[in-house]
Design a protein around this motif. Structure first.
Motif, PDB file in Angstrom:
ATOM      1  N   SER A  57       0.816  -1.217   0.000  1.00  0.00           N
ATOM      2  CA  SER A  57       0.000   0.000   0.000  1.00  0.00           C
ATOM      3  C   SER A  57       0.845   1.261   0.000  1.00  0.00           C
ATOM      4  O   SER A  57       0.562   2.233  -0.717  1.00  0.00           O
ATOM      5  CB  SER A  57      -0.946  -0.006   1.207  1.00  0.00           C
ATOM      6  OG  SER A  57      -0.209  -0.126   2.413  1.00  0.00           O
ATOM      7  N   SER A  59       3.863   1.791  -1.142  1.00  0.00           N
ATOM      8  CA  SER A  59       4.555   2.024  -2.408  1.00  0.00           C
ATOM      9  C   SER A  59       3.648   2.647  -3.454  1.00  0.00           C
ATOM     10  O   SER A  59       4.133   3.235  -4.432  1.00  0.00           O
ATOM     11  CB  SER A  59       5.133   0.703  -2.942  1.00  0.00           C
ATOM     12  OG  SER A  59       4.091  -0.218  -3.228  1.00  0.00           O
ATOM     13  N   GLN A  60       2.326   2.535  -3.262  1.00  0.00           N
ATOM     14  CA  GLN A  60       1.371   3.105  -4.211  1.00  0.00           C
ATOM     15  C   GLN A  60       0.842   4.474  -3.783  1.00  0.00           C
ATOM     16  O   GLN A  60       0.054   5.083  -4.515  1.00  0.00           O
ATOM     17  CB  GLN A  60       0.197   2.136  -4.409  1.00  0.00           C
ATOM     18  CG  GLN A  60       0.619   0.779  -4.961  1.00  0.00           C
ATOM     19  CD  GLN A  60       1.399   0.897  -6.258  1.00  0.00           C
ATOM     20  OE1 GLN A  60       0.958   1.538  -7.200  1.00  0.00           O
ATOM     21  NE2 GLN A  60       2.585   0.270  -6.290  1.00  0.00           N
ATOM     22  N   ARG A  62       0.664   8.301  -3.475  1.00  0.00           N
ATOM     23  CA  ARG A  62       1.163   9.332  -4.389  1.00  0.00           C
ATOM     24  C   ARG A  62       2.335  10.092  -3.764  1.00  0.00           C
ATOM     25  O   ARG A  62       2.341  10.365  -2.556  1.00  0.00           O
ATOM     26  CB  ARG A  62       0.049  10.308  -4.744  1.00  0.00           C
ATOM     27  CG  ARG A  62      -1.072   9.718  -5.579  1.00  0.00           C
ATOM     28  CD  ARG A  62      -2.068  10.767  -6.015  1.00  0.00           C
ATOM     29  NE  ARG A  62      -2.634  11.466  -4.870  1.00  0.00           N
ATOM     30  CZ  ARG A  62      -2.423  12.751  -4.583  1.00  0.00           C
ATOM     31  NH1 ARG A  62      -1.613  13.473  -5.356  1.00  0.00           N
ATOM     32  NH2 ARG A  62      -2.989  13.309  -3.540  1.00  0.00           N
ATOM     33  N   ARG A 133      10.060   4.454 -15.237  1.00  0.00           N
ATOM     34  CA  ARG A 133       9.438   4.584 -13.934  1.00  0.00           C
ATOM     35  C   ARG A 133      10.491   4.366 -12.844  1.00  0.00           C
ATOM     36  O   ARG A 133      11.245   3.391 -12.886  1.00  0.00           O
ATOM     37  CB  ARG A 133       8.312   3.553 -13.758  1.00  0.00           C
ATOM     38  CG  ARG A 133       7.061   3.852 -14.546  1.00  0.00           C
ATOM     39  CD  ARG A 133       6.004   2.771 -14.316  1.00  0.00           C
ATOM     40  NE  ARG A 133       5.809   2.481 -12.897  1.00  0.00           N
ATOM     41  CZ  ARG A 133       4.997   3.183 -12.090  1.00  0.00           C
ATOM     42  NH1 ARG A 133       4.320   4.219 -12.567  1.00  0.00           N
ATOM     43  NH2 ARG A 133       4.868   2.830 -10.832  1.00  0.00           N
ATOM     44  N   GLU A 135      10.786   3.373  -9.199  1.00  0.00           N
ATOM     45  CA  GLU A 135       9.924   2.703  -8.230  1.00  0.00           C
ATOM     46  C   GLU A 135      10.695   2.331  -6.969  1.00  0.00           C
ATOM     47  O   GLU A 135      11.906   2.056  -7.026  1.00  0.00           O
ATOM     48  CB  GLU A 135       9.333   1.440  -8.854  1.00  0.00           C
ATOM     49  CG  GLU A 135       8.491   1.730 -10.096  1.00  0.00           C
ATOM     50  CD  GLU A 135       7.890   0.485 -10.718  1.00  0.00           C
ATOM     51  OE1 GLU A 135       6.971   0.619 -11.538  1.00  0.00           O
ATOM     52  OE2 GLU A 135       8.347  -0.642 -10.384  1.00  0.00           O
ATOM     53  N   GLY A 164       9.124   5.675  -1.253  1.00  0.00           N
ATOM     54  CA  GLY A 164       7.993   4.764  -1.110  1.00  0.00           C
ATOM     55  C   GLY A 164       8.388   3.412  -0.545  1.00  0.00           C
ATOM     56  O   GLY A 164       7.636   2.436  -0.653  1.00  0.00           O
TER      57      GLY A 164
END
Length: 474
Positions: A57, A59-60, A62, A133, A135, A164
């Motif tokens: 959660s 890592s997602q 914003r 991206r 990440e 994140g």
């Protein structure tokens, strides 16, 4: 004072699985200022499992929402500056002025820099028709030392949060209090449970379990080269990313045209700050042989002018941070003299009025040769070795003749000549004519001083993976 007998796991303060504890000793007077719980493999398992569960959660979330929480942490750290400074002064002996004006503020300094980076950082960017991206790498174990405790914690926690990642922080068990204060701050601003976790303990007791664990994606460590090697070996079977900021033996080259009246006192203070307990300290002073007598006199005068005392009296130098390090520093001074170095200032004896504290006077050694132990091994104390050179080329060779490569220093009237020497030093950083560190610039070293970089955008990138989405930018 913050409670170091509990761990912060999953958004709650919890009791450790075991009962082992250790005293936190104030090195100025050897009083016990706190107790710290010593965690074990069960605590490591609990913290990692919680971080792994939270990663999906978090890592997602914003980047703008992560940035909002980082701003709140930044403001709270500023508000608690004096409390953090008092903790650092008590746990590792930093003088009050240093603790209030440098040690404690280094936390919000690095959070502030990450805020500036986050305001413009592109987590997605096109490369032709490909979408790149950036990440989060995943679950990170962060292991930090006792010498600049809040600084080293912030340089890891701030970019990990920004990227994140979720994390487990294990600070030094010798200086754990400021880390507990940070955990209180993170809890108070509403960082989701499991994103940040705090455990205490020793390397063998809990550090090995953390760094070996297959559910950990990255280890970021600051400390000794010996420990960094061990961590790399622990991480190798699961091919974790490992970022290491390790030891140093930084050379400080004074060129023949340098203003000695400015360069030498500044070099002495740079070596002795924080009682010499900085990995990037300029501990090898390389000077022209023709000016050696003048340098000896100026260095001894500068060292003798530095005050040493109890942290509350706000001297230039407080004690060495712990008994093991104090023994090492004293032993290195004694060995240097036995090997032929000349004692120009200071020495291994603790001033009588400061006993039983772990104090060492600012020590300057002359007639040091590159082969001496004190010129080759990291002392991590207020000990300056003066080494003569005959040519600038020889000075560069001496500077590079070390397994370390963290930092370097150059003094000279001709800036182009200084830049030329800097270009030939095999180090991750070089300071010209006393220039300060820059929190936006990368901090890290070559060779056995580590790998990876911290601070600013370079520190953020350490916690990110790059994914190529072909056709994604079409």
């Amino acid at each position: 004072m913050a409670d170091t007998t509990r761990f912060y796991i999953g958004g709650r303060w919890v009791a450790p699985h075991g009962a082992d504890r250790a005293p936190v000793i104030n090195p100025a007077d050897l009083s016990t200022v706190a107790e710290v719980a010593l965690g074990n493999a069960d605590d490591a398992e609990a913290a990692i499992a919680t971080a792994r569960a939270a990663f999906g959660s978090w890592s997602q979330v914003r980047p703008a929402e992560r940035l909002s929480l980082i701003r709140a942490i930044h403001e709270a750290l500023i508000a608690r500056n004096d409390e953090i400074a008092d903790a650092i002064s008590a746990e590792m002996g930093a003088p009050q002025g240093l603790a209030r004006r440098a040690q404690a503020p280094s936390g919000p300094q690095h959070f502030g820099e990450i805020i500036r980076v986050m305001e413009t950082f592109a987590f997605e960017e096109p490369l032709g028709t490909t979408l790149l991206r950036h990440e989060p790498i995943g679950v990170c174990v962060l292991i930090t030392p006792w010498n600049w405790p809040m600084n080293q914690i912030a340089t890891k926690v701030a970019p990990a949060l920004a990227a994140g990642c979720t994390m487990v922080l294990k600070p030094s068990e010798l200086a754990p209090i400021d880390a507990a204060i940070l955990a209180e701050v993170i809890d108070s601003v509403g960082v989701p449970p499991g994103v940040f976790n705090l455990v205490h303990g020793t390397g063998p007791g809990i550090g090995d379990a953390l760094t070996r664990h297959p559910d950990v994606d990255m280890v970021s460590f600051t400390g000794s080269t010996r420990a960094g090697v061990a961590i790399s070996m622990n991480a190798a079977p699961t091919v974790k990313r490992v970022a290491l900021e390790l030891g140093g033996k930084s050379a400080n080259i004074v060129l023949p045209d340098a203003d000695l009246a400015k360069a030498i006192p500044a070099s002495v203070r740079g070596c002795m700050g924080n009682s010499g307990q900085s990995c990037n300290a300029p501990t090898r002073l390389l000077v022209p042989r023709t000016r050696l007598a003048e340098v000896h006199a100026l260095a001894a005068q500068a060292a003798n002018a530095l005050s040493v005392g109890l942290p509350a009296s706000d001297p230039f130098m407080g004690p060495i941070a712990n008994a093991a390090q104090h023994r090492r520093v004293v032993g290195m001074i004694e060995q240097a003299i036995a090997e032929g170095a000349t004692l120009l200032a200071g020495g291994p004896e603790c001033p009588e009025e400061l006993k039983p504290g772990l104090f060492v006077r600012p020590t300057v050694l002359g007639d040091v040769t590159p082969a001496m132990t004190v010129a080759r091994e990291e002392v991590f104390g207020p000990v300056l070795s003066i080494i003569a050179y005959d040519t600038v080329e020889q000075a560069v060779q001496i500077a590079n003749d070390t397994p370390y490569g963290l930092s370097g220093y150059v003094w000279g009237a001709d800036l182009d000549a200084c830049r030329d020497v800097a270009a030939r030093l095999r180090t991750g950083m070089v300071h010209l004519n006393g220039a300060s560190l820059d929190s936006a610039a990368p901090f890290g070293g070559y060779k056995m001083s580590g790998n990876g970089r911290e601070w600013g955008v370079y520190g953020l990138r350490e916690f990110l993976e790059v994914k190529s989405v072909y056709g994604g930018a079409a």
